[in-house]
Design a protein around this motif. Structure first.
Motif, PDB file in Angstrom:
ATOM      1  N   LYS A   1      -4.042 -18.452   7.592  1.00  0.00           N
ATOM      2  CA  LYS A   1      -3.491 -18.717   6.260  1.00  0.00           C
ATOM      3  C   LYS A   1      -2.338 -17.768   5.951  1.00  0.00           C
ATOM      4  N   ALA A   2      -2.520 -16.488   6.243  1.00  0.00           N
ATOM      5  CA  ALA A   2      -1.474 -15.510   5.953  1.00  0.00           C
ATOM      6  C   ALA A   2      -0.220 -15.772   6.778  1.00  0.00           C
ATOM      7  N   PHE A   3      -0.404 -16.193   8.017  1.00  0.00           N
ATOM      8  CA  PHE A   3       0.719 -16.433   8.923  1.00  0.00           C
ATOM      9  C   PHE A   3       1.446 -17.729   8.595  1.00  0.00           C
TER      10      PHE A   3
ATOM     11  N   THR B   1       1.205 -11.523  12.928  1.00  0.00           N
ATOM     12  CA  THR B   1       0.151 -11.221  11.960  1.00  0.00           C
ATOM     13  C   THR B   1      -1.130 -10.910  12.715  1.00  0.00           C
ATOM     14  N   GLY B   2      -1.819  -9.871  12.280  1.00  0.00           N
ATOM     15  CA  GLY B   2      -3.120  -9.532  12.850  1.00  0.00           C
ATOM     16  C   GLY B   2      -4.148  -9.372  11.755  1.00  0.00           C
ATOM     17  N   ALA B   3      -5.305  -9.982  11.928  1.00  0.00           N
ATOM     18  CA  ALA B   3      -6.420  -9.841  10.983  1.00  0.00           C
ATOM     19  C   ALA B   3      -7.576  -9.198  11.734  1.00  0.00           C
ATOM     20  N   PHE B   4      -8.133  -8.117  11.184  1.00  0.00           N
ATOM     21  CA  PHE B   4      -9.087  -7.311  11.936  1.00  0.00           C
ATOM     22  C   PHE B   4     -10.318  -6.980  11.101  1.00  0.00           C
ATOM     23  N   GLY B   5     -11.499  -7.290  11.668  1.00  0.00           N
ATOM     24  CA  GLY B   5     -12.770  -6.938  11.053  1.00  0.00           C
ATOM     25  C   GLY B   5     -13.278  -5.641  11.644  1.00  0.00           C
ATOM     26  N   ILE B   6     -13.170  -4.541  10.898  1.00  0.00           N
ATOM     27  CA  ILE B   6     -13.409  -3.206  11.451  1.00  0.00           C
ATOM     28  C   ILE B   6     -14.500  -2.448  10.712  1.00  0.00           C
ATOM     29  N   GLY B   7     -15.403  -3.171  10.045  1.00  0.00           N
ATOM     30  CA  GLY B   7     -16.416  -2.457   9.280  1.00  0.00           C
ATOM     31  C   GLY B   7     -15.817  -1.885   8.013  1.00  0.00           C
ATOM     32  N   ARG B   8     -16.330  -0.732   7.579  1.00  0.00           N
ATOM     33  CA  ARG B   8     -15.779  -0.088   6.386  1.00  0.00           C
ATOM     34  C   ARG B   8     -14.405   0.504   6.699  1.00  0.00           C
ATOM     35  N   VAL B   9     -13.462   0.265   5.831  1.00  0.00           N
ATOM     36  CA  VAL B   9     -12.145   0.874   5.947  1.00  0.00           C
ATOM     37  C   VAL B   9     -12.213   2.258   5.312  1.00  0.00           C
ATOM     38  N   LEU B  10     -11.976   3.290   6.100  1.00  0.00           N
ATOM     39  CA  LEU B  10     -12.066   4.666   5.601  1.00  0.00           C
ATOM     40  C   LEU B  10     -10.770   5.113   4.949  1.00  0.00           C
ATOM     41  N   ASN B  11      -9.633   4.630   5.452  1.00  0.00           N
ATOM     42  CA  ASN B  11      -8.329   4.911   4.867  1.00  0.00           C
ATOM     43  C   ASN B  11      -7.437   3.730   5.196  1.00  0.00           C
ATOM     44  N   ALA B  12      -7.034   2.983   4.184  1.00  0.00           N
ATOM     45  CA  ALA B  12      -6.282   1.751   4.423  1.00  0.00           C
ATOM     46  C   ALA B  12      -4.939   2.027   5.089  1.00  0.00           C
TER      47      ALA B  12
END
Length: 730
Positions: free
Chosen positions: A409-411, A607-618
């Protein structure tokens, strides 16, 4: 005070989500960033010491044989030369970079072109370099295999489920393709360097290293010292990408010279020596077989690969890692063969395994989508398995479908079957391509100390390194969130083996591992504060240096008085991942332009979409993804090690001839962080991010090249000559 957790169960409390300081996940700048960009952060080669001597390594121009003579007298009379060290410990490779490897074994044996065999020490670098060029050597040459295509191989890994050959024979649609990738160099900006000092009892070394607690053990072993006699300091590291996981020859050589001469010695590898001596990523030869029914559901999945390494080395590029679980298919064959050749050691380089394995699978999936006549995104969505296909284990979480949909969608992805040469702008064909991303998740043991001071400031201490990934920032944010402090009030101290042993930086496990250790230490401090207030720690809220609870509040400095309190957090991975498969996922989308006359490829957007758990620092997480996507462009289009087939030397051993992407090669890159809470991943629900951005994106570029001009290139990197050769002539 200490808190120890071996994570045997998923942590569903999501404690960080109950905190109120509001710094975790925020896009905060790196606290050391200004020092780095202004040149005031000191790297390994930038330290000084009284009486400092300079050392230059001497390498040998044969691929296999034995050193029979080193004529030290040939240079000892040259200006400024102090000593020539030819200790056998400088000939062998000091370390693999992780604990549990075989102990260091010195040898006079030569195993690859460019192997260091001596160190010339002089009062200036120029004198040492000149003498190193004139040191006379003699050697005995042996024949050795150089070509992985003809070398002897051994099976390293295999998975066999069902009958793949039968599935291929019965399938409505099949793909059977061979794809090759060339070797890669880590190509870190900071060259390998070490400055060693010996006081008669203890050794102190400033070095460019990633894994200090392991490196300390390796160096002590190679020098026959007790670990307590060795201190390593690596507060700032200018990139590692796997090349600095273990101690290499410059660290051992500088240490030996300092001990022998009783003066500090600095050894800095030239860029050429780094390329010739430090580990490479193996080239690969991969065969992908896919069998699917009429609806596009995979019934068979095969991934066979050959990689290479030196004789006697255990490491084999883990090409099959994510192929084990990324897609369904009841009939499976995964097999990895290891060829023994005499090139420098193959080891962990930038997302080992998936960086070259996923992109080839994703090319094959694109070919299958074309045969079936469906959208490539839809094909992947139809083949996301419910459980691990071979182990029948559930996934702890699986963000692949969400990454595919949100990334598309973003791309602005057009859901359609691929039809090459659909768009032309002047002399450029325009096309788009996509690929999935996957990377195994891991955590390792780590310790960290957090000190809470009477002025409501804190100190975080661990020997964890920051190799450009943002460790200083995120560890301060974890502590700030837990203790209710602003990041500016937290001093993060890293890269010193006098501090508690952290995880080190590698394998994308640093943030989750050391972050969990800091989390545990802060949890211990919270319990101590709650005890002093006579409340339960769950009832304690900390924000802006003030403790609040139902019915009261008190400033931290009032609670502490003049007392300093501290706690060591000790995190260990446990059984929480034994019954589930824990991984990170993503999706890439790319648009390219291919010149119809020259075959030149330009990436226009990605465009890259990444599922990385909790984001500690965006901010730092996005930066890591941008770096990974940039390496994807290198994987796809430019990066390749070239070895001379006659004498085995590396022909392109500098950044002029080994082509990493530069600014002009990299367009605006879009990153989507798909956040989640995976309780099995770590106590802070974080997963690795640094390497995921590299795992598969080159396949998206390859698929976009095909969509643009019809050239299905099956050899990485996809240089203009290869694109032209594969381009349809009509």
């Amino acid at each position: 005070m200490s808190v120890h957790l071996k994570q045997d169960q998923p942590d569903n409390r999501n404690v960080l989500d109950t905190m109120v300081q509001g710094v975790i996940g925020a896009a905060l700048p790196r606290p050391e960033g200004l020092m780095k960009v202004t040149g005031t952060a000191s790297y390994a080669a930038e330290y000084d010491a009284e009486g400092l001597l300079e050392g230059v390594l001497v390498t040998v121009p044969i691929v296999c044989g034995e050193i029979t003579m080193i004529d030290e007298a040939s240079v000892l009379g040259m200006p400024g030369v102090v000593a020539v060290l030819s200790d056998e410990r400088m000939t062998g490779r000091p370390a693999q970079g992780m604990a549990g490897e075989a102990p260091f074994q010195p040898a006079r044996e030569v195993r690859y072109w460019g192997q260091p065999v001596a160190l010339v020490v002089a009062t200036t670098f120029e004198q040492a370099r000149d003498a190193a060029k004139h040191l006379k050597l003699q050697w005995r040459v042996e024949d050795a295999p150089l070509d992985p295509k003809t070398a002897e191989t051994e099976e390293n890994e295999s998975t066999r489920v069902g009958d793949l050959a039968h599935a291929m024979a019965d399938a409505a649609h099949t793909v059977d393709v061979v794809i090759t990738t060339e070797g890669h160099a880590s190509a870190a900006m900071e060259p390998h360097a070490a400055l060693a000092q010996w006081d008669g009892k203890a050794l102190t070394v400033h070095a460019s290293l990633q894994m200090l607690k392991f490196n300390r053990a390796e160096l002590a072993d190679s020098l026959n010292l007790d670990e307590s006699q060795v201190r390593l300091l690596s507060p700032y590291v200018g990139g590692g990408f796997g090349s600095k996981l273990g101690v290499s020859q410059e660290v051992v050589a500088a240490s030996l010279a300092a001990i022998q001469l009783g003066r500090p010695v600095r050894v800095v590898m030239s860029r050429q020596q780094v390329f010739q001596t430090i580990m490479r990523r193996s080239e690969t030869h991969q065969r992908i077989r896919l069998a699917a029914d009429a609806e596009g559901k995979l019934t068979g999945f095969g991934h066979e690969a050959q990689v290479s390494n030196l004789p006697g080395e255990d490491f084999a590029e883990p090409v099959l890692q994510s192929s084990q679980f990324l897609y369904a298919g009841d009939n499976r064959l995964l097999k990895l063969d290891l060829a023994r050749i005499h090139r420098m050691t193959a080891g962990s380089v930038r997302a080992p395994g998936e960086a070259v394995g996923v992109q080839t699978v994703e090319q094959a999936m694109d070919m299958l989508a074309e045969k079936i006549g469906i959208d490539p995104v839809e094909l992947r969505l139809r083949n996301i398995p419910e459980k691990h296909p071979a182990k029948d284990k559930p996934f702890s979480s699986r963000k692949l479908a969400e990454c595919l949909r949100k990334g598309a969608k973003a791309f602005g992805w057009e859901p359609r079957p691929r039809t090459p040469r659909h768009t032309r702008e002047g002399e450029w064909w325009i096309g788009t391509g996509m690929a999935s991303a996957a990377r195994v998740h891991s955590v390792v043991e780590a310790k960290a100390r957090v000190i809470l001071r009477p002025d409501a400031t804190a100190v975080v201490e661990t020997d964890m390194t920051d190799i450009g990934t943002g460790s200083y920032a995120i560890l301060g944010q974890v502590a700030g969130e837990m203790l209710g402090l602003r990041p500016d009030d937290i001093d993060v101290r890293l890269g010193d083996t006098d501090l508690p042993p952290g995880s080190g930086s590698g394998g994308s496990f640093g943030a989750a591992s050391c972050g969990s250790a800091v989390f545990l230490a802060c949890d211990g401090l919270r319990k101590e504060l709650a005890k002093r207030l006579d409340i339960a720690s769950e009832d304690l809220t900390l924000k802006d240096g003030v403790a609040r609870w139902d019915g009261g509040e008190k400033a931290l400095n009032e609670i502490l008085g003049s007392e300093v309190i501290d706690c060591v957090g000790h995190f260990e991975p446990g059984a929480s991942t034994e019954d589930v498969t824990v991984s990170s996922y993503g999706a890439f989308f790319a648009e390219v332009a291919v010149n119809r006359w020259t075959g030149e490829t330009r990436v226009r957007r990605m465009t890259g979409a990444f599922g990385i758990g909790r984001v500690l620092n965006a901010r730092t997480a996005r930066s890591q993804c941008l770096g990974g996507m940039t390496w994807c462009i290198g994987n796809a289009l430019t990066e390749s090690l070239h070895f001379d087939p006659v004498d085995g030397h590396l022909a392109n051993c500098d950044l002029a001839e080994y082509h990493v992407p530069v600014h002009r090669d990299v367009p605006d890159l879009e990153v989507l962080l798909i956040e989640e809470r995976d309780a099995a991943a770590s106590p802070i629900q974080a997963k690795g991010v640094g390497e995921l951005g590299l795992c598969g994106g080159a396949g998206a570029i390859a698929n976009a090249i095909y969509d643009a001009c019809g050239a299905r290139v099956l050899s990485y990197p996809m240089t203009p000559d290869k694109v032209m050769a594969a381009m349809p002539k009509v």
